[in-house]
Enzyme design. Structure first.
Site, short mmCIF file in Angstrom:
data_model
loop_
_atom_site.label_atom_id
_atom_site.label_comp_id
_atom_site.label_asym_id
_atom_site.label_seq_id
_atom_site.Cartn_x
_atom_site.Cartn_y
_atom_site.Cartn_z
N LYS A 35 38.27 46.68 60.79
CA LYS A 35 37.74 47.44 59.66
C LYS A 35 38.60 47.23 58.42
O LYS A 35 38.09 46.99 57.31
CB LYS A 35 37.75 48.93 60.05
CG LYS A 35 36.72 49.74 59.34
CD LYS A 35 36.73 51.10 60.01
CE LYS A 35 35.78 52.04 59.36
NZ LYS A 35 35.89 53.38 59.89
N GLU A 155 25.53 62.31 52.55
CA GLU A 155 25.36 60.86 52.70
C GLU A 155 24.23 60.41 51.78
O GLU A 155 23.25 61.12 51.59
CB GLU A 155 25.02 60.51 54.15
CG GLU A 155 26.19 60.76 55.06
CD GLU A 155 25.98 60.21 56.46
OE1 GLU A 155 25.09 59.37 56.66
OE2 GLU A 155 26.73 60.64 57.34
N CYS A 263 26.41 65.80 60.59
CA CYS A 263 27.09 67.04 60.24
C CYS A 263 26.41 68.31 60.76
O CYS A 263 27.02 69.09 61.48
CB CYS A 263 27.24 67.13 58.73
SG CYS A 263 28.13 65.71 58.09
C1 UGA Z 1 25.34 67.67 54.81
C2 UGA Z 1 25.55 68.64 53.65
O1 UGA Z 1 24.40 68.66 52.81
C3 UGA Z 1 26.77 68.24 52.83
O2 UGA Z 1 27.03 69.21 51.83
C4 UGA Z 1 27.99 68.15 53.77
O3 UGA Z 1 29.15 67.72 53.08
C5 UGA Z 1 27.69 67.16 54.88
O4 UGA Z 1 26.53 67.59 55.60
C6 UGA Z 1 28.90 67.13 55.77
O5 UGA Z 1 29.20 68.14 56.43
O6 UGA Z 1 29.65 66.15 55.74
P1 UGA Z 1 24.23 65.22 55.08
O7 UGA Z 1 24.41 65.42 56.56
O8 UGA Z 1 24.64 63.95 54.46
O9 UGA Z 1 25.02 66.38 54.27
O10 UGA Z 1 22.68 65.37 54.79
P2 UGA Z 1 21.70 66.42 54.13
O11 UGA Z 1 21.14 65.84 52.90
O12 UGA Z 1 22.30 67.76 54.04
O13 UGA Z 1 20.52 66.44 55.22
C7 UGA Z 1 20.76 66.90 56.56
C8 UGA Z 1 19.48 66.93 57.35
O14 UGA Z 1 18.62 67.96 56.89
C9 UGA Z 1 18.66 65.65 57.28
O15 UGA Z 1 18.14 65.37 58.56
C10 UGA Z 1 17.54 65.98 56.30
O16 UGA Z 1 16.38 65.22 56.49
C11 UGA Z 1 17.31 67.44 56.63
N1 UGA Z 1 16.70 68.22 55.53
C12 UGA Z 1 17.41 68.44 54.38
C13 UGA Z 1 15.43 68.73 55.67
O17 UGA Z 1 14.76 68.54 56.72
N2 UGA Z 1 14.90 69.49 54.66
C14 UGA Z 1 15.58 69.73 53.52
O18 UGA Z 1 15.04 70.44 52.65
C15 UGA Z 1 16.85 69.19 53.36
#
Ligand code: UGA
Length: 438
Positions: A35, A155, A263
């Site tokens: 890496k 992400e 997450c």
């Molecule tokens: C999430 C948090 O949003 C971040 O703030 C946090 O830093 C991160 O986890 C972490 O702990 O590192 P992430 O996992 O990248 O970020 O993705 P999200 O955009 O939050 O989406 C998570 C899941 O929820 C996805 O499967 C997405 O499709 C789903 N989702 C999100 C929904 O089904 N509906 C929504 O309205 C929003």
């Protein structure tokens, strides 16, 4: 400032590159030699928009470097961030802290007198206390302050999130360490940085509580979507109707196939465990986890219903495999539950994803991976949109209709309008909207 970043996973790499871009001198450390060799050659192991350019530029301008040697990297660092992985431990859902404690031990042994040691990895409440104990044991002579500074990056939008944070939580009761941390983030703000000093335990809990709350919000709207289907209402209207109330907010109210990713699933489980052990169980989050799991398990049923009751012998085109768009991350993606269930029921699955196919291939044996959404749709009895990639938002519907065996679309992300689909001659199912064709 001189910063060492331990761990070049998602959080470490994005944070390291962004800190270097502020003008700090950043060394990123990882044990994985391949890496580090790749990063030195500007090869980024993950897909994250803008990250390759950011890493290459800061490496070229000599603010960002990569090494496998922890000791020289941390020796003179003013701040050492720990951003190593904390996977869910097998069997009990606990966060596995082996790498965090190992890193703390090595850092303490190598530091030259004093430093601020910051956990960026998501760690259960009380981990900072344990790190402090380890550090004191290894280096009773050194002045090492252990601070919690959780990250809230999404992400696919990590660089933007890093540059425009809603808040920066800094968990410490040491004034000097707080000043050092303010200095680390100072280049981000002209005035009024949204820095929130808290106790270390509160900072650790804020991260889990934030993710659990967002997971709850999604699960809530998903259940409201199911109710909408039952009573003939549109969940998007309901989401807007409640979300315009500032106390609720419009974000994270998109109904869909259930949350996934690296997450929410892991952090909700870890919070449940912490709460159970503290004899203060969080029932609502326990329910969220089981409702979300059941939702993913029920996805194949939705597709079968759209296909007239069974997918046996049918060709199903699956668009989108990653847990969300703009990432190649397959961790806990809904597709990993849906696709095997379709195969088990006897379907032939054609799949496409703009970035995730390499990651998906070993995880989804028996799937026919296709070079484009149209190749996936050829001869299909139904097309299922699982991830809302931009590339799927304006598909050529006329072309799809001619190449598919039957014009059936199951849109698990509600990216098309039911009336538009009906006008184009598709039988269209979406989530929580009234004119599902059942
Ligand atoms: C999430 C948090 O949003 C971040 O703030 C946090 O830093 C991160 O986890 C972490 O702990 O590192 P992430 O996992 O990248 O970020 O993705 P999200 O955009 O939050 O989406 C998570 C899941 O929820 C996805 O499967 C997405 O499709 C789903 N989702 C999100 C929904 O089904 N509906 C929504 O309205 C929003």
């Amino acid at each position: 400032m001189r910063i060492a970043m331990i761990g070049t996973g998602y959080v470490g790499l994005v944070s390291g590159a962004c800190f270097a871009d502020f003008g700090h001198e950043v060394v990123c450390v990882d044990k994985n030699e391949e890496k580090i060799a790749a990063l030195r050659a500007d090869k980024i192991p993950i897909f994250e928009p803008g990250l390759d350019e950011l890493v290459a530029r800061n490496a070229r301008e000599r603010r960002l470097s990569f090494t496998t040697e922890l000791a020289p990297a941390v020796r003179d660092a003013e701040v050492v961030f720990v951003a190593v992985g904390t996977p869910a431990r097998r069997g009990d859902g606990h966060a596995d802290l082996t790498y965090v404690f190992e890193a703390a031990r090595e850092i303490a042994a190598s530091i030259n007198g004093q430093a601020v040691l910051v956990t960026k990895s998501t760690v259960p409440v009380g981990t900072g206390d344990e790190i402090e104990r380890i550090v004191r044991e290894v280096r009773p002579d050194a002045r090492i302050v252990v601070v919690s500074n959780p990250e809230f990056l999404r992400e696919g939008a990590a660089i933007t999130d890093f540059r425009h944070p809603d808040r920066i939580v800094i968990g410490t009761d040491d004034e000097r360490a707080l000043d050092v941390m303010r200095e680390v983030y100072r280049p981000l703000f002209l005035n009024q940085p949204p820095i929130l000093p808290t106790s270390r335990r509160a900072a650790e809990l804020i991260k889990y509580a934030a993710n659990a709350f967002l997971a709850t919000k999604i699960t809530f709207i998903n259940e409201i979507a199911d109710l909408c289907e039952a009573i003939g209402a549109d969940v998007q209207q309901v989401a807007r109707g409640i979300g315009l109330d500032n106390r609720i907010g419009l974000k994270f109210l998109h109904a869909g196939p259930g949350f996934g990713g690296s997450c929410f699933p892991k952090d909700t489980l870890a919070l449940i465990k912490t709460a159970q052990e503290a004899d203060a169980p969080i029932n609502i989050v326990e329910t969220v986890v089981s409702v979300n799991e059941a939702r993913k398990q029920a996805l194949a049923r939705r597709v079968a219903d759209a296909c007239g009751g069974s997918v046996a012998g049918k060709v199903i085109a699956v668009l989108g495999l990653t847990f969300k768009p703009n990432t190649d991350d397959m961790r806990d993606a809904p597709s990993l539950v849906l696709v095997p269930a379709l195969l088990k029921e006897g379907a032939v699955v054609h799949a496409h994803d703009p970035q995730g196919m390499e990651q998906a291939k070993p995880l989804l044996p028996g799937v026919n991976f296709c070079a484009s959404p149209y190749r996936a749709a050829e001869g299909a009895d139904a097309l299922v949109i699982v991830t809302e990639w931009d590339a799927y938002r304006a598909l050529d519907l006329g072309r799809l209709k001619t190449i598919m065996q039957s014009p059936v679309i199951v849109d698990l992300r509600n990216i098309y309008r039911p009336d538009e689909m009906a006008a184009k001659g598709f039988r269209y199912w979406s989530v929580g909207r009234p004119n599902n064709m059942n």
